[in-house]
Motif scaffolding. Structure first.
Motif, short mmCIF file in Angstrom:
data_model
loop_
_atom_site.label_atom_id
_atom_site.label_comp_id
_atom_site.label_asym_id
_atom_site.label_seq_id
_atom_site.Cartn_x
_atom_site.Cartn_y
_atom_site.Cartn_z
N LYS B 306 106.94 20.49 -37.06
CA LYS B 306 105.73 21.17 -36.57
C LYS B 306 105.68 21.14 -35.06
O LYS B 306 106.04 20.13 -34.45
N TYR B 307 105.23 22.23 -34.52
CA TYR B 307 104.94 22.26 -33.10
C TYR B 307 103.49 22.74 -32.96
O TYR B 307 103.13 23.80 -33.48
N ILE B 308 102.69 21.95 -32.28
CA ILE B 308 101.27 22.28 -32.16
C ILE B 308 100.90 22.32 -30.67
O ILE B 308 101.25 21.41 -29.91
N PHE B 309 100.25 23.38 -30.30
CA PHE B 309 99.71 23.44 -28.93
C PHE B 309 98.22 23.72 -29.06
O PHE B 309 97.81 24.77 -29.52
N MET B 310 97.43 22.73 -28.67
CA MET B 310 95.97 22.84 -28.80
C MET B 310 95.38 22.91 -27.41
O MET B 310 95.49 21.96 -26.62
N GLU B 311 94.79 24.03 -27.13
CA GLU B 311 94.26 24.25 -25.78
C GLU B 311 92.75 24.07 -25.79
O GLU B 311 92.03 24.80 -26.48
N HIS B 312 92.27 23.09 -25.01
CA HIS B 312 90.82 22.95 -24.81
C HIS B 312 90.48 23.77 -23.57
O HIS B 312 90.61 23.30 -22.45
N ALA B 313 90.06 25.01 -23.81
CA ALA B 313 89.85 25.92 -22.68
C ALA B 313 88.38 26.01 -22.29
O ALA B 313 88.04 26.66 -21.31
N ALA B 314 87.51 25.37 -23.06
CA ALA B 314 86.08 25.41 -22.76
C ALA B 314 85.53 23.98 -22.86
O ALA B 314 86.25 23.06 -23.22
N SER B 315 84.25 23.84 -22.57
CA SER B 315 83.67 22.49 -22.51
C SER B 315 83.17 22.00 -23.86
O SER B 315 82.82 22.80 -24.74
N HIS B 316 83.16 20.69 -24.00
CA HIS B 316 82.62 20.00 -25.17
C HIS B 316 83.29 20.45 -26.47
O HIS B 316 82.66 20.54 -27.51
N CYS B 317 84.58 20.76 -26.36
CA CYS B 317 85.33 21.13 -27.56
C CYS B 317 85.92 19.87 -28.19
O CYS B 317 86.12 18.85 -27.53
#
Lengths: 253, 448
Positions: B306-317
């Motif tokens: 598995k390859y996972i890329f999780m982008e927190h692009a906004a606040s309080h995520c």
């Protein structure tokens, strides 16, 4: 014949000598307290009786009801009536506590030639045993020790003890991590489970547990040896004077 | 990224795909889609196929897969079996859609729900009926984390499924999609199924994606899933990948999660020859949340990475990952996960946990949880543990009177159950529990 007979027992953990000649007899109906400083071998003594594979007996006699324990696997010892309440109970995510208790209970019944109980039948037994140790109902819905606080784990150990009703209960620092109220509940549970037929060995660092579970005998373990045995008053002496006044072979521990 | 030299590998999947033009040009697809497909083909020429030199494919063993003699399937000539009988959910308890390879093989919904505005239909039909919706979403994120295989799906897919839940609607029944791979009378076919999921603002749905094999022949399923959750939408997604020992499966997911939306994915893998999951998730609106749970049960020479890329692009995520693998034989797993917290976001909360239980000394589990944090106000945890059951764990159960084999079985199953218990659809939970139990029993028996 004592229930537990230990003579000149030597044991190693990771090739290091921890127990260096323990001799101890425990009879039905007795409560023994094993006290001692950190690293003295108290927990190792409890573990070697229960059959922890990380502890190797290198010499000596270890008998339970006349049988050589060294010949028995941990589960055989459990089915014969030995129970260890762990200092650090293992978390088992994904295994429901109530189901686990029933499996353990049924394993014991099966070994005794009795029929297994279904979940409904077992629930009756469980309700009664839970009262003894005042275990909250929600314990049953959770997975075994998973996400439990330190104190909850200890209470869960005593619940298991109440369900399995061992002949020989080994309580390894069951008091650590408990606040005063929880300590009293656990101690009450242990006292209610006491009888003329069974025996308890308490491993503890502090005397406070012994205010609630009064021992018949107290043994002080220092550097793998019992350096002093006495009545319950010995625990009070230790409380006042610490362990330093006790020496082993001329050395101060 | 290094491009593979396709000229030296005649007839392999990579070179066949390279030489191929988008299929059905001008006939089935509108101009905007044709242009996106053509664009994907051009990107493929630039980015090339992945190699192990690419960090995100390092342990995936993708090169041998690309060298396999798979060729894009001739879906028109396939004889389609009726897969309804094999469905995990009955027609009265779900809204269902079936695919054989990448060919639509029917959909149904309970009579009581015919009036639902929750749409589940083949993309080929949606292109005609919902052109605006498709133009807005389909292939709209193409180019994000590009690779030759995702480009291949972008320009070779011929059909797929649309799941669309309207604004404020709650899908009363689980939506069920079966992707059944197989030989279907062809020699080593490759499929490029595509799924588009759009949940409008405030919509809620539970979706089961059942990837399986219709026969025991070799095939390659190169699938792409695009998910768009508009603000406050909630998708509970259960993915099951159970394929035959010659099946190759790539599942590429791109998910865009708007403000206050929530995606949970519970992913179960058992069997197959090779499987690789790529998840690219963007928490694009404040307080969006994403939870990924994964369980693999692997034996033989199976590779599941598995390859996972999780982008927190906004606040309080918030993002949570629980990845568990049970490996025996010479199987291989990889958890390669990056959480990226973008600048100028506040209050991000992320957790990555990878646990691997090795039942054999030859099994391998690679674990690479990574954090890239560019913001100050962040809570992030990650952890990884790999190893066999310990004597300490076994002793605990033995000390309660359970023999060693029962103790081992209980601990192993408990390891799996921590993920399985999250499966929200009872019938699917029961099915997976039985499946896991029987596979684990088999694996443990072989150890004795």
């Amino acid at each position: 014949m004592p229930m537990l007979g230990i003579q000149d027992l030597h044991a190693e953990v990771a090739e290091k000598n921890i127990l260096k000649g323990i001799t101890l007899e425990v009879n039905p109906g007795e409560v023994h307290a094993i006290m001692g400083p950190n690293g003295s071998g108290k927990s190792t003594l409890a573990k070697v009786i229960a059959g922890d594979p990380n502890v190797t007996v290198s010499r000596g006699i270890l008998r339970y009801e006349g049988r050589d324990l060294k010949d028995l696997d941990p589960e055989q010892r459990a089915l014969a009536g030995i129970f260890l309440a762990f200092q650090y109970p293992t978390e088992i995510p994904g295994v429901n506590n109530a189901s686990f208790l029933r499996m353990a209970y049924n394993a014991k019944r099966k070994a005794a030639g009795q029929g297994e109980l279904d979940p409904l039948e077992f629930d009756e037994v469980l309700q009664e045993r839970m009262k003894i140790v005042q275990a909250p109902r929600e314990f049953l819905d959770r997975n075994v020790n998973h996400g439990f606080s330190g104190g909850e784990k200890k209470r869960n150990e005593i619940l298991q003890m109440a369900v399995l009703q061992p002949k020989l209960a080994l309580l390894d620092e069951t008091d650590s991590g408990l606040d005063v109220d929880a300590l009293r509940v656990v101690a009450d549970g242990v006292n209610r489970l006491r009888s003329k037929e069974n025996a308890v060995v308490l491993v503890t660092h502090y005397q406070r547990l012994l205010n609630y579970i009064v021992p018949d005998r107290v043994h002080i373990l220092v550097d793998g040896r019992i350096v002093k045995s006495g009545g319950k008053e010995l625990a009070l002496t230790v409380e006042q004077k610490g362990y330093d006044w006790l020496s082993v072979h001329g050395r101060t521990a | 990224m290094m491009a593979q030299n396709a000229d030296q590998l005649p007839m392999d999947y990579a070179s066949l795909v390279r030489s191929r033009k988008p299929s059905g040009a001008g006939r089935e697809f509108p101009a905007w889609l044709e242009s996106r497909r053509q664009n994907a083909r051009e990107r493929l020429q630039t980015v090339g196929f992945p190699t192990r030199a690419d960090e995100s494919w390092k342990f995936s063993k993708v090169e041998p897969v690309l060298a396999q003699l798979f060729s894009p399937a001739d879906s028109e000539s396939m004889a389609l079996p009726d897969m309804r009988e094999a469905s995990l959910l009955a027609s009265e308890e779900s809204v269902r859609g079936f695919f054989c390879g990448d060919r639509f093989a029917g959909a149904d919904r309970p009579a009581a729900h015919l009036a639902d505005r929750n749409e589940i239909m083949p993309l080929s039909e949606a292109i005609l009926k919902k052109p605006g919706l498709l133009e807005k979403y389909l292939l709209s994120k193409a180019g994000v984390e590009d690779n030759g295989l995702s480009c291949a799906n972008d320009f070779l897919f011929r059909d797929g499924i649309l799941i669309h839940v309207g604004k404020g609607m709650k899908a009363a029944l689980p939506l069920y999609t079966m992707l059944a791979g197989g030989g279907y009378g062809q020699e080593r076919p490759a499929y490029h199924p595509r799924v588009l999921v759009v949940l409008e603002e405030g919509a809620e749905a539970t979706w089961v994606l059942d990837q399986r094999s219709a026969d025991d022949k070799a095939y390659f399923s190169n699938s792409a899933v695009e998910i768009f959750l508009e603000p406050s939408a909630h998708l509970d997604w259960i993915q099951i990948r159970r394929e035959n020992a010659q099946a190759f499966n790539l599942t590429e997911i791109r998910s865009c999660m708007g403000a206050g939306s929530r995606l949970t994915l519970t992913d179960y893998v058992r069997g197959g020859a090779w499987s690789h999951l790529r998840f690219n998730g963007v928490l694009s609106g404040d307080t969006a949340a994403c939870e990924l749970r994964h369980l693999s049960i692997l034996d033989g020479d199976t590779v599941a990475t598995k390859y996972i890329f999780m982008e927190h692009a906004a606040s309080h995520c918030l993002s949570r990952q629980l990845d568990k693998n049970i490996l025996s034989g010479r199987s291989i797993s990889e958890f390669n996960s990056i959480v990226h917290v973008a600048k100028q976001t506040a209050g991000s909360d992320s957790g990555q946990s990878n646990r691997n239980l090795l039942l054999s000394p030859e099994a391998r589990a690679w674990s690479r949880p990574q954090l890239k944090i560019e913001a100050d106000d962040v809570k992030a945890t990650h952890g990884s543990a790999t190893g066999p059951l310990t004597d300490t764990e076994l002793f605990y159960l033995q000390s309660r009177g359970l023999d060693r084999s029962v103790a081992r079985s209980l601990l192993t199953f408990g390891f799996a159950e921590e993920v399985l218990e999250k499966v929200s659809v009872d019938k699917i939970h029961q099915n997976l529990t039985q499946d896991a139990q029987s596979q684990l029993d088999k694996m443990l028996r072989m150890l004795v």
